[in-house]
Design a protein around this motif. Structure first.
Motif: not given
Length: 406
Positions: A141, A145, A151, A155-156, A190, A208, A210
């Motif tokens: 991200t 962000w 998501l 923008e990735m 992120h 994903c 974090d």
């Protein structure tokens, strides 16, 4: 009337079994830093999760997603990830079964990461069923962000892409992929989105993780597993926390004796965690906040064991019940030497974990609880040789996936 031949029937059953096997024995996820699905599956009880984000994920998609933690996938991706996966569904891989992983929340548990002296970070991926690799792709991200929004592909930022990554040993005596990547400049929290595209199939896997960027190098603990505590223990029970290296040799041993009402299933892990955190130089037990502080909690099945220093460690907790002091009762063979039951004197092939890595379907081992266990048939037999924290017979968190108690 048409009658199926035995040969055709056997062939049909075999094909059905192979198809079922491919679902059961797939495939992997990121473990450093922990993916959302891995964190929710192994850092709490899927049936009664105490982590707010994981509990919300279960409410949105059910518990099956956590039990299928290694199968966030698209079977026909073939590199067409953006075409198959809509915005807002990246963490689920565009699959409704895992839709709870897409929830836009600020309270997903994060792993503190920072680049090393060379500006890199080593990502570790646990492959429960290894495949040939075409691409390992990493996205992150952008700076600034907002975790309250979905998501979106636009923008990735792709920051690392690797090909032909070799299968290697990873922490816990498992197989997987070690992937050093240069980290982009970031601050705060992120999401790292990862794609594993196979080269021997169009299938691809998604995860994903974090993360919280830290100024301190290598400030991230490695989760070894969660203390399970379904049982109530009597006062006088002696608990021994045993930490083992990759050869399953003890490197730390910490004891505590329960008094009063400390044997409650939500209390004794808290008491043990306090003792370990006071004495251990290698691990901490509890829940980790976003600043990296690890503190025990008085909630059953919610205290995670973290390694502070090195991968590849595992642990067991021995429970020695108090002596039976009632003179009217005969000697009890279950205590104190055999708190989990009398010694099973049947034939065994090995005493667990001797020769781990060589267990086959039907292998019989003597567990640390003195009972005998038989390794399940294929495809479940693969678990028999994996991380003891999860699959140690009778004691691991998911031992019934691998073993049959005799």
């Amino acid at each position: 009337m048409f009658k199926s031949s035995p040969l055709l029937l056997i062939l049909a059953l075999t094909l059905a079994m192979l198809n079922h096997t491919s679902m059961l024995f797939a495939h992997g996820t990121m473990v450093i830093p922990e993916s959302r699905v891995y964190q929710c599956r192994f850092n709490g009880n899927p049936e009664n999760h105490q982590d707010p984000a994981c509990r919300a994920a279960v409410e949105a998609g059910g518990t099956q997603a956590l039990y299928d933690w290694n199968g966030v996938r698209q079977g026909s991706a073939n590199g067409q990830h953006q075409a198959l996966i809509p915005d807002g569904e990246l963490c689920s891989g565009g699959t409704s079964t895992f839709r709870g992983l897409d929830l836009a929340r600020a309270d997903w548990q994060s792993t503190a990461i920072s680049p090393d002296a060379n500006g890199q970070f080593e990502f570790i991926y646990y492959a429960t069923a290894p495949h040939a690799t075409r691409d390992m792709i990493f996205y992150m991200t952008p700076e600034g962000w907002n975790p309250s929004g979905p998501l979106r592909w636009s923008e990735m930022e792709e920051f690392c892409r690797l090909q032909d990554v070799p299968l290697v040993d990873i922490p816990g005596g498992r197989k997987g992929y070690r992937m050093p990547c240069a980290l982009p400049s970031r601050t705060g929290k992120h999401v790292i989105f990862h794609i594993w595209q196979r080269s021997d199939s169009p299938e691809a896997f998604y995860s994903c993780s974090d993360v919280q960027f830290s100024e301190s190098p290598n400030l991230f603990p490695i989760a070894l597993g969660t203390i399970t505590s379904s049982d109530h223990l009597p006062a006088g029970t002696r608990l021994t926390f045993r930490l083992m290296d990759e050869s399953f040799s003890d490197i730390e041993s910490i004891e505590v004796e329960l008094t009063g009402d400390e044997g409650h299933s939500a209390t004794w892990p808290f008491v043990l965690a306090q003792a370990v955190n006071r004495e251990s130089q290698l691990v901490r037990i509890g829940q980790r906040d976003e600043s990296g502080v690890i503190e025990p909690v008085m909630i059953a099945n919610s205290n995670v064991v973290y390694s502070l220093t090195q991968p590849g460690l595992s642990f067991v907790i021995d429970k020695q019940l108090p002596d039976d002091t009632n003179p009217d009762q005969p000697d009890n063979p279950d205590t104190p030497d055999n708190p989990c039951g009398p010694v099973d004197t049947g034939d065994v092939d090995f005493s667990y974990p001797t020769n781990i890595g060589e267990y086959q379907p039907g292998t019989i081992v003597k567990g640390r609880d003195n009972h005998r266990y038989q390794c399940k048939p294929f495809p479940f037999s693969g678990w028999c040789n994996l991380a003891p924290a999860y699959y140690e017979p009778g004691l691991g968190y998911a031992w019934q996936d691998a073993w049959i108690k005799l």
